[in-house]
Design a protein around this motif. Structure first.
Motif, short mmCIF file in Angstrom:
data_model
loop_
_atom_site.label_atom_id
_atom_site.label_comp_id
_atom_site.label_asym_id
_atom_site.label_seq_id
_atom_site.Cartn_x
_atom_site.Cartn_y
_atom_site.Cartn_z
N TYR A 1 -15.20 -1.68 2.30
CA TYR A 1 -14.70 -1.36 0.97
C TYR A 1 -15.39 -2.26 -0.03
CZ TYR A 1 -10.89 1.46 2.83
OH TYR A 1 -10.16 2.43 3.46
N MET B 1 -16.05 -5.92 1.50
CA MET B 1 -15.33 -6.49 2.64
C MET B 1 -15.22 -5.40 3.70
SD MET B 1 -12.03 -5.07 2.76
CE MET B 1 -10.81 -6.29 3.12
N ALA C 1 -12.73 -3.85 6.10
CA ALA C 1 -11.32 -3.73 6.48
C ALA C 1 -11.22 -3.60 7.99
CB ALA C 1 -10.68 -2.54 5.80
N GLU D 1 -1.55 -9.39 11.30
CA GLU D 1 -0.89 -9.61 10.02
C GLU D 1 -1.23 -8.53 9.01
OE1 GLU D 1 -0.29 -14.26 9.27
OE2 GLU D 1 -1.84 -13.67 10.67
N SER D 2 -0.43 -8.49 7.96
CA SER D 2 -0.64 -7.53 6.89
C SER D 2 -2.08 -7.64 6.38
CB SER D 2 0.34 -7.85 5.77
OG SER D 2 0.23 -6.90 4.78
N GLY D 3 -2.74 -6.51 6.22
CA GLY D 3 -4.09 -6.50 5.70
C GLY D 3 -5.17 -6.72 6.73
N CYS D 4 -4.82 -6.85 8.00
CA CYS D 4 -5.85 -7.12 9.01
C CYS D 4 -6.60 -5.86 9.39
CB CYS D 4 -5.26 -7.81 10.23
SG CYS D 4 -4.30 -6.70 11.26
N GLY D 5 -6.15 -4.71 8.93
CA GLY D 5 -6.93 -3.49 9.15
C GLY D 5 -6.29 -2.47 10.08
N LYS D 6 -5.03 -2.65 10.41
CA LYS D 6 -4.39 -1.75 11.37
C LYS D 6 -4.33 -0.31 10.86
CE LYS D 6 -0.57 -4.16 11.23
NZ LYS D 6 -0.95 -5.16 10.22
N SER D 7 -3.86 -0.13 9.63
CA SER D 7 -3.73 1.23 9.10
C SER D 7 -5.10 1.86 8.86
CB SER D 7 -2.94 1.23 7.79
OG SER D 7 -1.63 0.79 8.03
N THR D 8 -6.06 1.03 8.44
CA THR D 8 -7.42 1.54 8.25
C THR D 8 -7.97 2.02 9.59
OG1 THR D 8 -7.70 -0.05 6.47
CG2 THR D 8 -9.69 0.97 7.33
N ARG E 1 -6.42 5.36 10.50
CA ARG E 1 -6.98 6.49 9.75
C ARG E 1 -8.40 6.82 10.19
NH1 ARG E 1 -3.84 4.29 5.16
NH2 ARG E 1 -5.64 3.01 4.65
N GLU F 1 3.59 1.93 12.33
CA GLU F 1 4.87 1.29 12.01
C GLU F 1 5.99 2.31 11.78
OE1 GLU F 1 4.80 -2.38 10.36
OE2 GLU F 1 2.70 -2.40 9.74
N HIS G 1 4.51 -4.52 13.52
CA HIS G 1 4.63 -5.94 13.21
C HIS G 1 5.60 -6.60 14.16
CE1 HIS G 1 3.27 -5.59 8.89
NE2 HIS G 1 2.61 -6.60 9.40
N1 LIG Z 1 -8.87 2.37 -0.07
C1 LIG Z 1 -9.08 1.05 -0.03
N2 LIG Z 1 -9.88 0.47 -0.95
C2 LIG Z 1 -10.11 -0.86 -0.92
N3 LIG Z 1 -9.60 -1.70 0.01
C3 LIG Z 1 -8.79 -1.17 0.93
C4 LIG Z 1 -8.48 0.22 0.98
N4 LIG Z 1 -7.65 0.45 2.02
C5 LIG Z 1 -7.45 -0.74 2.61
N5 LIG Z 1 -8.13 -1.73 1.97
C6 LIG Z 1 -8.15 -3.15 2.34
O1 LIG Z 1 -8.47 -3.22 3.71
C7 LIG Z 1 -7.72 -4.23 4.37
C8 LIG Z 1 -6.96 -3.63 5.54
O2 LIG Z 1 -5.95 -2.77 5.05
P1 LIG Z 1 -4.94 -2.02 6.01
O3 LIG Z 1 -4.09 -1.13 5.16
O4 LIG Z 1 -5.70 -1.37 7.10
O5 LIG Z 1 -4.07 -3.21 6.59
P2 LIG Z 1 -2.86 -3.20 7.63
O6 LIG Z 1 -3.26 -4.05 8.78
O7 LIG Z 1 -2.43 -1.81 7.93
O8 LIG Z 1 -1.74 -3.97 6.81
P3 LIG Z 1 -0.14 -3.77 6.76
O9 LIG Z 1 0.37 -4.51 7.94
O10 LIG Z 1 0.23 -4.44 5.47
O11 LIG Z 1 0.17 -2.31 6.79
C9 LIG Z 1 -6.84 -4.85 3.29
O12 LIG Z 1 -7.46 -6.03 2.82
C10 LIG Z 1 -6.78 -3.79 2.23
O13 LIG Z 1 -6.57 -4.38 0.96
#
Ligand SMILES: Nc1ncnc2c1ncn2[C@@H]1O[C@H](COP(=O)(O)OP(=O)(O)OP(=O)(O)O)[C@@H](O)[C@H]1O
Ligand SMILES: Nc1ncnc2c1ncn2[C@@H]1O[C@H](COP(=O)(O)OP(=O)(O)O)[C@@H](O)[C@H]1O
Ligand code: SF4
Ligand code: SF4
Ligand SMILES: [Mg+2]
Ligand SMILES: [Mg+2]
Lengths: 325, 329
Positions: free
Chosen positions: B24, B37, B39, B58-65, B68, B190, B223
Motif C-alpha cells: 500500500y 508499506m 501489509a 496484533e491489530s494491523g499485522c495484515g490478517k484481514s489483508t 482478502r 474474527e 485475536h
Molecule cells: N486499503 C488500504 N490502504 C492502505 N493501507 C491499508 C489498506 N488496507 C489495510 N491497510 C494497512 O495494512 C495493514 C494491515 O491491515 P489489516 O486490515 O490486514 O490488519 P489486521 O491484521 O486484519 O488488523 P485487525 O486485527 O485490526 O483487524 C495496516 O497497517 C493497515 O493500515
C-alpha cells in the motif's frame, strides 16, 4: 467495614429500568471483578457510583451507595465533585474520552496533582513523571511533553491510568480499560495496573467480560445478568463451585485448549434486551435448570454456600457440572 | 511454474499461498513524500484440507489483508494463491467466478455483510443472484429453509429485517450466506469478536458442527488466543505483515520470541494457576519504516546484533513447525 457498599441500587432512564436491586461491597485493598454480557448494567453501575447518572438522563429510584461512610446518593454535587477523580477515580474504555487532544499529556496529568492535592507545578510534574515510570511508559519525561495523538492506543490508556492514579485515589473503577487494545498490550496494562493497585493497597472495581482477566486478577466477583446480580462470590468459588446456573454456563463458554472438540456449545437463546426483560428470573428462557416457578417469581439474592446467588433452584453447581458432562 | 507448485503442494492442502505480498502506498502530503508499506509481505503457508488453520497477530499485522488476498477479493502485488492446485491468477474470469462459489468469507461485523433494508430472504438469495444461479420458486423456498435451518435459525425468520435480530442471529445469517453456494473453504475473519461470550461459544459450536457435516476447511482469524487454541489445528503467527511462526498443533510451544509473548498474553481462566505476564519494553515499529533485521528486535529480550542486521528466514524446526528466529527459545 467495606470501603464501598452498594445496596439495592435501582436505576431508571426514561421508561427503562436497566438496573434492578444491585448490591455488592468492595473492601479496602480488594479487587472486585464485575462481569456480565453487554447491556447487563456494568457501566451504569460504575456511573451510579461516580454520580454521573444525570449526564445521561438517568436517576436512582432506590437503594444506597456508601463510600467510606458517606452516602453518595444524597451527596450534593459540589461535595461529589471534591470526591470524584480525587478519592474515587474512573478509567473508561476509550482513552480519548478522558484526554484533551489539544493539551500536552504532561499538563493533563499535572493538573490532577495541582487541583486535587494542591501541589506546586514543579512538584506535580515530578510526581506525574514518577507515576508514568511506574506504569512503564518508556521515556516518561519526553512523553510528558507530547500530545495525545503522538501516542499509540496502549500508551494513551497508560496516560489515562496515570491521571487516575495522580489523585492518589482510594477506589479505582476500571470499565473495560483494555477492550479496545491489542492482546499483548491488554495483558501488559492489566498486569501493571493490578501490580500497582496491590502494591498501594487500593481498592479496584474491574469491569470486564474476560473471565481470564477475572481469574488472574480478582479477589471477588459480581456476576450481573440483565440488570440484576445473579451471583456474588469469592474468586475460587466462582470458578470451582459456581452457585448460579448462569455463572456455571458462563464458565463453560470459555474455550480451553485441553477441552474436547465439539464440547463448546454456548448458552442457548439470546441476551435479553432491557426493552423486554423476561418475567420472574430473567435467565429463565435460557436456563437448563428452570423450575415451574422461575417464569413467575423473581428469585431473591440469598446466601448459597460461601456466596450469594439469586436462584430458585438451590443447586450445588459443582455436582451439576459433572452430571451434565 | 505449475510443476514446481505441485511439487511443494501435498495433495492434502486445499489452499496454498506462496510469497504473497500486498503493498500500500500512502499518498504524499504537502510536506511528505509518498511512502509504501507491505501489509502482507512474502507470506507462504498451507491450508490443509478439512482442518482449521488459525491466523493470529496484533491489530494491523495484515490478517484481514491476507484473508482478502487468499479469496482474491483484492489483487496481490506479488505471489500466488493455489486452490486445489490451481493458480488463481492463471484462471480465466469465468473459471475464477465458478471457483468463487467454493471459497467464501464470514466477516466480524455481521451488519457489514447484510444490507439493513434487505429481509433475510433477500440477503440469502443474493449470493445466487450474484453467481447467476437461477432457482425455481419451489427450489428457492427449499434452499432457503435448508440454509436457515442449517445455521440453527427458525424458517419463520426468513421475512425478518436485520434490526429485528440479535448479534448472534445476524452472525448466523452471515454464515448461512457464506454457505449458500456450497463452498468447501471458508475464511472466517474474527467471526465472533463482536459477540458476547455465551453467544461466541454458540457460534463456534455451530462452525464446528458445520465443518464436520459439510467437510469444510477453515482459515480462522482471531485475536482470542484461548479460542484459537481450542478451535485450530495449526496456528500461523504474523507480525508486521510477515509470518514469524507456524505451530503444527494447538498445544505446540511457540519458539519465536514474539509468538511466545503473544501466546503468553492470554490470562488463563483459572484462579488456581496465577501467573504474571512477561512485560515488554519498546513499541511496535511503524510498518512504513521497518528495521533491516528482525522486526521484533527492538522489543525482544533475546535480540543480538545479528537480529538487528539480518532478517531471520522461516525454516522448519520440527515436522510442520516453522520458525523465523535467529535464537529460538
Ligand atoms: N486499503 C488500504 N490502504 C492502505 N493501507 C491499508 C489498506 N488496507 C489495510 N491497510 C494497512 O495494512 C495493514 C494491515 O491491515 P489489516 O486490515 O490486514 O490488519 P489486521 O491484521 O486484519 O488488523 P485487525 O486485527 O485490526 O483487524 C495496516 O497497517 C493497515 O493500515
Ligand atoms: N444513556 C442511556 N440511555 C438509555 N439506555 C441506556 C443508556 N446507557 C445504558 N443504557 C441501557 O442500560 C442497559 C445497561 O447498560 P450498560 O450499563 O452500558 O451495560 P454494560 O456496561 O454491562 O454493557 C443497557 O440495556 C443499555 O442499553
Ligand atoms: S431461578 Fe430458575 S431460571 Fe433462574 S437461574 Fe435459577 S433455576 Fe434457572
Ligand atoms: S530473530 Fe532475534 S530479535 Fe527476532 S525474535 Fe529471534 S531472537 Fe528475537
Ligand atoms: Mg459497558
Ligand atoms: Mg482485521
Amino acid at each position: 467495614m467495606a470501603l464501598l457498599s452498594v445496596t439495592d441500587l435501582s436505576v431508571s432512564i426514561g421508561r427503562l429500568k436497566p438496573l434492578d436491586g444491585i448490591s455488592f461491597d468492595i473492601g479496602k485493598g480488594e479487587i472486585v471483578g464485575m462481569v456480565g454480557e453487554s447491556g447487563s448494567g456494568k457501566s451504569l453501575t460504575a456511573m451510579s457510583v461516580m454520580g454521573l447518572l444525570p449526564l445521561i438522563g438517568g436517576k436512582m429510584t432506590s437503594g444506597s451507595i456508601r463510600f467510606d461512610g458517606i452516602d453518595l446518593a444524597t451527596l450534593p454535587e459540589p461535595r461529589y465533585r471534591a470526591l470524584r477523580g480525587r478519592r474515587i477515580a474512573l478509567i473508561s474504555q476509550n482513552p480519548m474520552t478522558s484526554l484533551d487532544p489539544i493539551i500536552r499529556i504532561g499538563a493533563q496529568i499535572d493538573q490532577v496533582g495541582i487541583l486535587h492535592l494542591g501541589l506546586s507545578d514543579a512538584a506535580a510534574k515530578a510526581r506525574s513523571i514518577d507515576i508514568m515510570r511506574q506504569l512503564r511508559i518508556p521515556e516518561a519525561a519526553t512523553v510528558h511533553g507530547n500530545y495525545p495523538h503522538q501516542l499509540s492506543g496502549g500508551m494513551k490508556q497508560r496516560v489515562v491510568i496515570a491521571m487516575a492514579l495522580a489523585a492518589d485515589p482510594e477506589l479505582m473503577i476500571a470499565d473495560e480499560p483494555t477492550t479496545a487494545l491489542d492482546v499483548t498490550i491488554q495483558a501488559q496494562i492489566i498486569q501493571i495496573v493490578v501490580d500497582l493497585v496491590r502494591e498501594r493497597g487500593l481498592s479496584l472495581m474491574l469491569i470486564t467480560h474476560d473471565m481470564g482477566v477475572v481469574a488472574q486478577a480478582c479477589d471477588k466477583v459480581v456476576v450481573l445478568y440483565a440488570g440484576r446480580v445473579a451471583e456474588r462470590n469469592g474468586i475460587d468459588a466462582i470458578f470451582g463451585e459456581p452457585q448460579h446456573p448462569y455463572t456455571r454456563e458462563l464458565i463453560r463458554c470459555i474455550p480451553r485448549h485441553d477441552q474436547l472438540r465439539g464440547s463448546l456449545t454456548g448458552i442457548p437463546g439470546a441476551v435479553p434486551s432491557v426493552m423486554d426483560y423476561p418475567s420472574g428470573c430473567r435467565f429463565h428462557p435460557r436456563c437448563a435448570d428452570a423450575l415451574d416457578i422461575c417464569a413467575g417469581a423473581i428469585p431473591a439474592l440469598e446466601q448459597k454456600a460461601a456466596g450469594f446467588a439469586a436462584c430458585h433452584a438451590a443447586i450445588n453447581a459443582a455436582g451439576k457440572v459433572s452430571a451434565h458432562g | 511454474m505449475a510443476d514446481e507448485a505441485q511439487a511443494q503442494l501435498p495433495s492434502d492442502n486445499l489452499v496454498a499461498v506462496r510469497d504473497l505480498t500486498r503493498e500500500y502506498k500512502s499518498s504524499g502530503g504537502l510536506f511528505s513524500t509518498a511512502r509504501s508499506m507491505r501489509a502482507v509481505n512474502k507470506v507462504s503457508l498451507d491450508v490443509p484440507r478439512g482442518k482449521v488453520t488459525g491466523v493470529v497477530g496484533e491489530s494491523g499485522c495484515g490478517k484481514s489483508t491476507l484473508a482478502r488476498l487468499v479469496l482474491r477479493l483484492i489483487e496481490p502485488t506479488a505471489g500466488r494463491v493455489l486452490f486445489n492446485g490451481a493458480d488463481l491468477a492463471s484462471l480465466a474470469p469465468a473459471q475464477l467466478r465458478k471457483l468463487r462459489c467454493s471459497m467464501q468469507m464470514v466477516f466480524q461485523d455481521p451488519y457489514s455483510a447484510i444490507d439493513p433494508r434487505y429481509t433475510i430472504r433477500r440477503a440469502l438469495l443474493e449470493p445466487f443472484e450474484v453467481q447467476g444461479v437461477a432457482l425455481g420458486k419451489g427450489e428457492q423456498e427449499d434452499r432457503l429453509i435448508a440454509l436457515i435451518s442449517k445455521v440453527g435459525l427458525s424458517p419463520r425468520m426468513i421475512e425478518s429485517y436485520p434490526h429485528q435480530l440479535s448479534g448472534g442471529q445476524k452472525q448466523r445469517v452471515g454464515i448461512a450466506r457464506a454457505l449458500a453456494l456450497s463452498p468447501s473453504f471458508l475464511v472466517l475473519d474474527e467471526p465472533t469478536a463482536s459477540l458476547d461470550v455465551s453467544i461466541q461459544a454458540q457460534i463456534i459450536g455451530l462452525l464446528e458442527a458445520l465443518k464436520q457435516d459439510l467437510g469444510l476447511t477453515y482459515l480462522f482469524i482471531s485475536h482470542d488466543l484461548s479460542l484459537v487454541r481450542y478451535f485450530c489445528d495449526r496456528i500461523v503467527v504474523m507480525y508486521l505483515g510477515r509470518v514469524v511462526e507456524i505451530l503444527p498443533g494447538a498445544r505446540a510451544e511457540a519458539r519465536h520470541h514474539y509468538a511466545r509473548t503473544l501466546m503468553d498474553s492470554h490470562f488463563v481462566p483459572d484462579p488456581k494457576h496465577r501467573k504474571a505476564v512477561t512485560l515488554l519494553v519498546g513499541e511496535i515499529p511503524s510498518p512504513f519504516n521497518l528495521p533491516p533485521g528482525c522486526a521484533f528486535a527492538e522489543r525482544c529480550p533475546a535480540a543480538s546484533p545479528l537480529c538487528q542486521r539480518e532478517r531471520p528466514l522461516l525454516s522448519e524446526h520440527a515436522t510442520g513447525h516453522l520458525v523465523a528466529c535467529h535464537h529460538p527459545a
